[in-house]
Design a protein around this motif. Structure first.
Motif, PDB file in Angstrom:
ATOM      1  N   PHE A   1       0.800  -1.220   0.000  1.00  0.00           N
ATOM      2  CA  PHE A   1       0.000   0.000   0.000  1.00  0.00           C
ATOM      3  C   PHE A   1       0.837   1.276   0.000  1.00  0.00           C
ATOM      4  CE2 PHE A   1      -2.630  -3.166   2.288  1.00  0.00           C
ATOM      5  CZ  PHE A   1      -3.679  -3.248   1.398  1.00  0.00           C
ATOM      6  N   PHE A   2       1.955   1.272   0.708  1.00  0.00           N
ATOM      7  CA  PHE A   2       2.657   2.529   1.017  1.00  0.00           C
ATOM      8  C   PHE A   2       4.060   2.520   0.411  1.00  0.00           C
ATOM      9  CE2 PHE A   2       5.147   5.196   4.027  1.00  0.00           C
ATOM     10  CZ  PHE A   2       4.445   6.382   3.870  1.00  0.00           C
ATOM     11  N   LEU A   3       4.313   3.467  -0.495  1.00  0.00           N
ATOM     12  CA  LEU A   3       5.634   3.622  -1.108  1.00  0.00           C
ATOM     13  C   LEU A   3       6.226   2.269  -1.509  1.00  0.00           C
ATOM     14  CD1 LEU A   3       7.159   6.327   1.263  1.00  0.00           C
ATOM     15  CD2 LEU A   3       6.297   6.660  -1.046  1.00  0.00           C
ATOM     16  N   PRO A   4       5.625   1.605  -2.469  1.00  0.00           N
ATOM     17  CA  PRO A   4       6.045   0.235  -2.794  1.00  0.00           C
ATOM     18  C   PRO A   4       7.486   0.112  -3.272  1.00  0.00           C
ATOM     19  CG  PRO A   4       4.525   1.109  -4.456  1.00  0.00           C
ATOM     20  CD  PRO A   4       4.494   2.052  -3.304  1.00  0.00           C
ATOM     21  N   THR A   5       8.078   1.204  -3.737  1.00  0.00           N
ATOM     22  CA  THR A   5       9.450   1.094  -4.258  1.00  0.00           C
ATOM     23  C   THR A   5      10.512   1.267  -3.185  1.00  0.00           C
ATOM     24  OG1 THR A   5       9.513   3.458  -4.799  1.00  0.00           O
ATOM     25  CG2 THR A   5       8.714   1.956  -6.508  1.00  0.00           C
ATOM     26  N   PHE A   6      10.107   1.657  -1.973  1.00  0.00           N
ATOM     27  CA  PHE A   6      11.094   1.906  -0.921  1.00  0.00           C
ATOM     28  C   PHE A   6      11.267   0.676  -0.024  1.00  0.00           C
ATOM     29  CE2 PHE A   6      12.355   6.240  -1.266  1.00  0.00           C
ATOM     30  CZ  PHE A   6      11.328   6.866  -1.958  1.00  0.00           C
ATOM     31  N   PRO A   7      12.505   0.271   0.189  1.00  0.00           N
ATOM     32  CA  PRO A   7      12.741  -0.837   1.132  1.00  0.00           C
ATOM     33  C   PRO A   7      12.422  -0.395   2.553  1.00  0.00           C
ATOM     34  CG  PRO A   7      14.825   0.161   0.490  1.00  0.00           C
ATOM     35  CD  PRO A   7      13.775   0.816  -0.357  1.00  0.00           C
ATOM     36  N   ARG A   8      12.068  -1.340   3.383  1.00  0.00           N
ATOM     37  CA  ARG A   8      11.713  -0.996   4.760  1.00  0.00           C
ATOM     38  C   ARG A   8      12.069  -2.139   5.690  1.00  0.00           C
ATOM     39  NH1 ARG A   8       6.255   0.609   2.933  1.00  0.00           N
ATOM     40  NH2 ARG A   8       7.528   0.692   1.058  1.00  0.00           N
ATOM     41  N   VAL A   9      12.164  -1.805   6.945  1.00  0.00           N
ATOM     42  CA  VAL A   9      12.480  -2.793   7.965  1.00  0.00           C
ATOM     43  C   VAL A   9      11.579  -2.530   9.166  1.00  0.00           C
ATOM     44  CG1 VAL A   9      14.327  -1.350   8.924  1.00  0.00           C
ATOM     45  CG2 VAL A   9      14.324  -3.819   9.370  1.00  0.00           C
ATOM     46  N   ARG A  10      11.080  -3.609   9.775  1.00  0.00           N
ATOM     47  CA  ARG A  10      10.248  -3.470  10.965  1.00  0.00           C
ATOM     48  C   ARG A  10      11.103  -3.704  12.198  1.00  0.00           C
ATOM     49  NH1 ARG A  10       4.233  -5.985   9.858  1.00  0.00           N
ATOM     50  NH2 ARG A  10       4.019  -5.319   7.686  1.00  0.00           N
ATOM     51  N   GLN A  11      10.932  -2.819  13.180  1.00  0.00           N
ATOM     52  CA  GLN A  11      11.704  -2.945  14.416  1.00  0.00           C
ATOM     53  C   GLN A  11      10.766  -2.861  15.607  1.00  0.00           C
ATOM     54  OE1 GLN A  11      14.983  -0.215  14.594  1.00  0.00           O
ATOM     55  NE2 GLN A  11      15.886  -0.930  12.670  1.00  0.00           N
ATOM     56  N   GLN A  12      11.034  -3.689  16.572  1.00  0.00           N
ATOM     57  CA  GLN A  12      10.280  -3.658  17.812  1.00  0.00           C
ATOM     58  C   GLN A  12      11.009  -2.771  18.814  1.00  0.00           C
ATOM     59  OE1 GLN A  12       7.308  -5.006  18.253  1.00  0.00           O
ATOM     60  NE2 GLN A  12       7.331  -5.846  16.170  1.00  0.00           N
ATOM     61  N   GLY A  13      10.235  -1.971  19.548  1.00  0.00           N
ATOM     62  CA  GLY A  13      10.873  -1.091  20.514  1.00  0.00           C
ATOM     63  C   GLY A  13      11.527   0.089  19.817  1.00  0.00           C
ATOM     64  N   LEU A  14      12.686   0.480  20.290  1.00  0.00           N
ATOM     65  CA  LEU A  14      13.400   1.632  19.740  1.00  0.00           C
ATOM     66  C   LEU A  14      13.813   1.356  18.300  1.00  0.00           C
ATOM     67  CD1 LEU A  14      14.787   4.377  19.943  1.00  0.00           C
ATOM     68  CD2 LEU A  14      16.786   3.218  20.912  1.00  0.00           C
ATOM     69  N   ALA A  15      13.415   2.227  17.402  1.00  0.00           N
ATOM     70  CA  ALA A  15      13.771   2.076  15.992  1.00  0.00           C
ATOM     71  C   ALA A  15      15.119   2.728  15.752  1.00  0.00           C
ATOM     72  CB  ALA A  15      12.705   2.727  15.111  1.00  0.00           C
ATOM     73  N   MET A  16      16.089   1.908  15.470  1.00  0.00           N
ATOM     74  CA  MET A  16      17.421   2.427  15.164  1.00  0.00           C
ATOM     75  C   MET A  16      17.486   2.784  13.685  1.00  0.00           C
ATOM     76  SD  MET A  16      18.758   2.299  18.087  1.00  0.00           S
ATOM     77  CE  MET A  16      20.481   2.646  17.685  1.00  0.00           C
ATOM     78  N   PRO A  17      18.337   3.747  13.334  1.00  0.00           N
ATOM     79  CA  PRO A  17      18.450   4.111  11.912  1.00  0.00           C
ATOM     80  C   PRO A  17      18.794   2.903  11.058  1.00  0.00           C
ATOM     81  CG  PRO A  17      19.608   5.699  13.290  1.00  0.00           C
ATOM     82  CD  PRO A  17      19.221   4.562  14.186  1.00  0.00           C
ATOM     83  N   GLY A  18      18.113   2.787   9.944  1.00  0.00           N
ATOM     84  CA  GLY A  18      18.402   1.703   9.016  1.00  0.00           C
ATOM     85  C   GLY A  18      19.426   2.123   7.989  1.00  0.00           C
ATOM     86  N   LYS A  19      19.513   1.363   6.956  1.00  0.00           N
ATOM     87  CA  LYS A  19      20.429   1.726   5.879  1.00  0.00           C
ATOM     88  C   LYS A  19      19.920   2.989   5.186  1.00  0.00           C
ATOM     89  CE  LYS A  19      21.911  -3.014   4.898  1.00  0.00           C
ATOM     90  NZ  LYS A  19      21.984  -4.078   3.861  1.00  0.00           N
ATOM     91  N   ASP A  20      20.838   3.682   4.553  1.00  0.00           N
ATOM     92  CA  ASP A  20      20.484   4.909   3.860  1.00  0.00           C
ATOM     93  C   ASP A  20      19.392   4.626   2.836  1.00  0.00           C
ATOM     94  OD1 ASP A  20      21.126   7.649   3.830  1.00  0.00           O
ATOM     95  OD2 ASP A  20      22.028   7.409   1.855  1.00  0.00           O
ATOM     96  N   GLY A  21      18.298   5.411   2.891  1.00  0.00           N
ATOM     97  CA  GLY A  21      17.207   5.214   1.955  1.00  0.00           C
ATOM     98  C   GLY A  21      16.199   4.173   2.383  1.00  0.00           C
ATOM     99  N   MET A  22      16.278   3.681   3.606  1.00  0.00           N
ATOM    100  CA  MET A  22      15.365   2.634   4.085  1.00  0.00           C
ATOM    101  C   MET A  22      14.379   3.217   5.090  1.00  0.00           C
ATOM    102  SD  MET A  22      16.244  -1.002   5.913  1.00  0.00           S
ATOM    103  CE  MET A  22      16.804  -1.716   4.382  1.00  0.00           C
ATOM    104  N   LEU A  23      13.110   2.866   4.925  1.00  0.00           N
ATOM    105  CA  LEU A  23      12.072   3.278   5.855  1.00  0.00           C
ATOM    106  C   LEU A  23      12.037   2.314   7.041  1.00  0.00           C
ATOM    107  CD1 LEU A  23       9.533   4.910   6.658  1.00  0.00           C
ATOM    108  CD2 LEU A  23       8.223   3.353   5.192  1.00  0.00           C
ATOM    109  N   VAL A  24      12.078   2.893   8.239  1.00  0.00           N
ATOM    110  CA  VAL A  24      12.050   2.089   9.456  1.00  0.00           C
ATOM    111  C   VAL A  24      10.646   2.163  10.059  1.00  0.00           C
ATOM    112  CG1 VAL A  24      13.034   1.734  11.752  1.00  0.00           C
ATOM    113  CG2 VAL A  24      14.480   2.585   9.880  1.00  0.00           C
ATOM    114  N   LEU A  25       9.987   1.004  10.196  1.00  0.00           N
ATOM    115  CA  LEU A  25       8.654   0.938  10.785  1.00  0.00           C
ATOM    116  C   LEU A  25       8.773   0.596  12.264  1.00  0.00           C
ATOM    117  CD1 LEU A  25       6.741  -1.026   7.993  1.00  0.00           C
ATOM    118  CD2 LEU A  25       6.939   1.449   8.287  1.00  0.00           C
ATOM    119  N   ALA A  26       8.149   1.440  13.097  1.00  0.00           N
ATOM    120  CA  ALA A  26       8.261   1.270  14.543  1.00  0.00           C
ATOM    121  C   ALA A  26       6.859   1.150  15.149  1.00  0.00           C
ATOM    122  CB  ALA A  26       9.003   2.453  15.161  1.00  0.00           C
TER     123      ALA A  26
END
Length: 614
Positions: free
Chosen positions: A167-192
């Motif tokens: 549904f959301f920004l299908p071309t952007f890579p993302r990572v799901r994190q539990q608790g504190l969301a640490m910065p991901g790789k450059d250009g990656m959306l972090v879901l918290a």
């Protein structure tokens, strides 16, 4: 977005705006966290008079029109370096991103959670504010964040699926994190995911809009295009920066739901600073924007503001997002603003297409005009005797005065021994033939080179034209051009010999008594064709006239026919050679993928269709 317990000291300040005064804000913990996200059965974006963007009768048509607009915008290409390329690509990508990432997802899935984007300047405290609004630390703060390009999105765990690649920004890579969301790789959306977030609302901590890395603020702009509400944060030191106002003016032009936060406001001179900031908002058409001030304070604990620093902002968000109707008001305003903005943004894109079309037409006309002039110059040089200079003229005078032509005539019936023609053939005949070939070749190469130089000179006057020349190796003439010219001239000479044989003395009674060397008299005809009559006066009467020799042998009418056909054939061959040379430039234009006039027309039509459908 839970609220901390109230404390006696209130350090957050709501400066008013958007029709919500500080006194009107909730005084107790009735923020968004107290409301369940109610799901709409109709899923419509209704305006004040009850009309709906997704009414049952029109929703499919509206989506089809948006899809057609997207395909039309997506299909537009721009030629690198030419006027309008950079502006056009920016406008095209901006529209596409907003259609793909904001408009179409909300049309197809009207229950998408409301997205609040916290954006702004470097060092403004965006991450601290996000953690304070959420009620727990979901994103890191400090000096490292401005150097990364990994936005953090906080939402209720029940809403995580809404922000998947489906549904959301299908071309952007993302990572799901539990608790504190640490910065991901450059250009990656972090879901918290956070239980502190109410269902149906998400908060996005975006990269800095004024980052020294261009990709970072472009990335920030992409995420702002997907948001329903902007919470823009800048500092008392950076609020006057041009980059800040570029983004705020975009929000203004699109009528985006907006709140502005001025952070790190010093106590000394606070009133004067806020007065100037408010004046700038007024001057930029943002006088009704909700605005807040956060004092310069060290009251930060656990990556969040302490005391009541963010209460006014939290209360504002509670007011505008607390109930379904209130959320719909926010999303409706932003959605309608984006749709309205297409009325000007798509035509602006069309104007950039027209700019490229005009540049392409200028370049193409330069090539056509230069080579049309080249053909005209070649024709004039053939007719006005310009070629009868130097070696060619000397060869003709030598052969004409030597009696060689007379010796080529012989009475029919008189036999010659085998090989006599070869034994008596004068080398001056071959020399004249070579001189004619060399002169014509030099003429065609010269006019082609001048045409190529003129094209390059004209293309240099158009921004990006020189890059086209270099990119597609558009030299003044092709490497094999001289060889092709030489073959074409040789083929023309052969063709003229065939004309002489087919339509010459065989039709006259003299042919019953006299035969002649066809090659020799073909050369005489060529000298006549190259404009001998035009220069005869300057040569005097000492040299026999080619026309007199030819007319006596062929007759006036036959000579005119041969002359006309030979001239036409020569000009056609030269035209073909010059056309092939011009094609190298026109093919470079085609390879550059310059848009066509139809692209602009269809963009205007798509805008009109959207206007009708909405």
């Amino acid at each position: 977005m839970s609220r901390p317990p109230a404390t006696p000291e209130v350090t957050g300040n709501h400066e008013g705006g958007d029709g919500v005064s500080g006194e009107d804000l909730p005084a107790s913990g009735t923020g968004p966290g107290r409301h369940e996200r109610a799901r709409s059965s109709t899923g419509s974006f209704a305006d004040s008079d009850g009309a709906r963007y997704r009414a049952d009768s029109g929703e499919q048509r509206f989506e089809q029109v948006l899809d057609a607009l997207r395909e039309r915008v997506r299909s537009v290409e721009f030629a690198d370096g030419l006027p309008g390329a950079e502006e056009g690509r920016t406008a095209r990508n901006d529209i596409l991103h907003q259609l793909d990432d904001y408009v179409l997802p909300r049309v197809r899935n009207p229950d998408t959670p409301l997205l609040i984007a916290v954006a702004g300047s470097t060092g403004a405290g965006k991450s601290t504010l996000v953690n304070s609004l959420v009620g727990e630390q979901v994103t890191t703060t400090g000096v490292r964040r401005p150097t990364t390009n990994s936005p953090v999105l906080a939402c209720n765990p029940a809403d995580m699926d809404w922000f998947s690649e489906t549904f959301f920004l299908p071309t952007f890579p993302r990572v799901r994190q539990q608790g504190l969301a640490m910065p991901g790789k450059d250009g990656m959306l972090v879901l918290a995911p956070s239980e502190c977030m109410p269902q149906g609302i998400a908060v996005l901590d975006t990269p800095d809009v004024d980052s020294a890395v261009a990709a970072h603020h472009e990335f920030a702009a992409t995420f702002l295009d997907t948001a329903d509400l902007w919470l823009f944060v800048t500092t008392s030191r950076r609020y006057a920066d041009a980059r800040v106002w570029e983004f705020l003016q975009v929000a203004r032009d699109r009528n985006t739901s907006l709140g502005v936060v001025l952070s790190r406001v010093p106590e000394r001179g606070r009133g004067q600073l806020l007065e100037h900031f408010n004046a700038m908002l007024e001057a930029n058409g943002l006088g009704n924007t909700a605005r807040f001030a956060i004092p310069e304070t060290d009251q930060i604990r656990g990556e969040r503001f302490t005391a009541n620093t963010a209460d006014a902002i939290r209360d504002y968000l509670a007011d505008v997002t607390g109930e379904l109707a209130q959320r719909d008001r926010v999303t409706r305003r932003t959605f309608r603003g984006v749709i309205e903005s297409f009325r000007s943004r798509v035509p602006e894109l069309a104007k950039q297409v027209e700019t490229q079309v005009e540049a392409g037409q200028t370049l193409d006309s330069a090539a056509q005009d230069a080579f049309t002039t080249a053909l005209s110059n070649a024709d004039a040089a053939v007719n006005d005797g310009s070629l009868l200079r130097g070696t060619l003229l000397a060869r003709w005078q030598d052969i004409a005065a030597s009696g060689v032509l007379a010796r080529t005539l012989r009475t029919r019936g008189k036999r010659r021994s085998p090989g006599a023609d070869e034994q008596t053939e004068d080398p001056r005949v071959a020399a004249l033939q070579e001189a004619i070939r060399d002169s014509l070749e030099a003429l065609v190469v010269a006019v082609a080179e001048r045409a190529g130089e003129e094209v390059i000179r004209q293309w240099d006057t158009v921004a990006g034209g020189r890059q086209l020349v270099e990119r597609f190796s558009c030299d003044t003439v092709a490497a094999d051009f001289s060889e092709r010219v030489r073959r074409a001239v040789a083929e023309w000479q052969k063709r003229v010999t065939e004309m002489v044989s087919a339509d010459g003395a065989a039709k006259r009674s003299v042919a019953r008594f006299v035969s002649f060397d066809q090659n020799a008299f073909t050369l005489v005809l060529m000298v006549q064709l190259l404009g001998y009559e035009a220069v005869q006066e300057s040569l005097g009467r000492t040299t026999p006239s080619p026309q007199r020799l030819l007319r006596g042998l062929f007759g006036a009418e036959s000579l005119r026919n041969i002359d006309a056909m030979a001239r036409e054939d020569l000009l056609r061959r030269i035209g073909t050679l010059l056309y092939e040379e011009r094609s190298r430039f026109t093919e470079a234009l085609a390879a550059a993928r310059i848009p066509g006039e139809d692209d602009a027309v269809q963009l205007y039509q798509a805008t009109y269709n959207l206007e009708i459908a909405r």
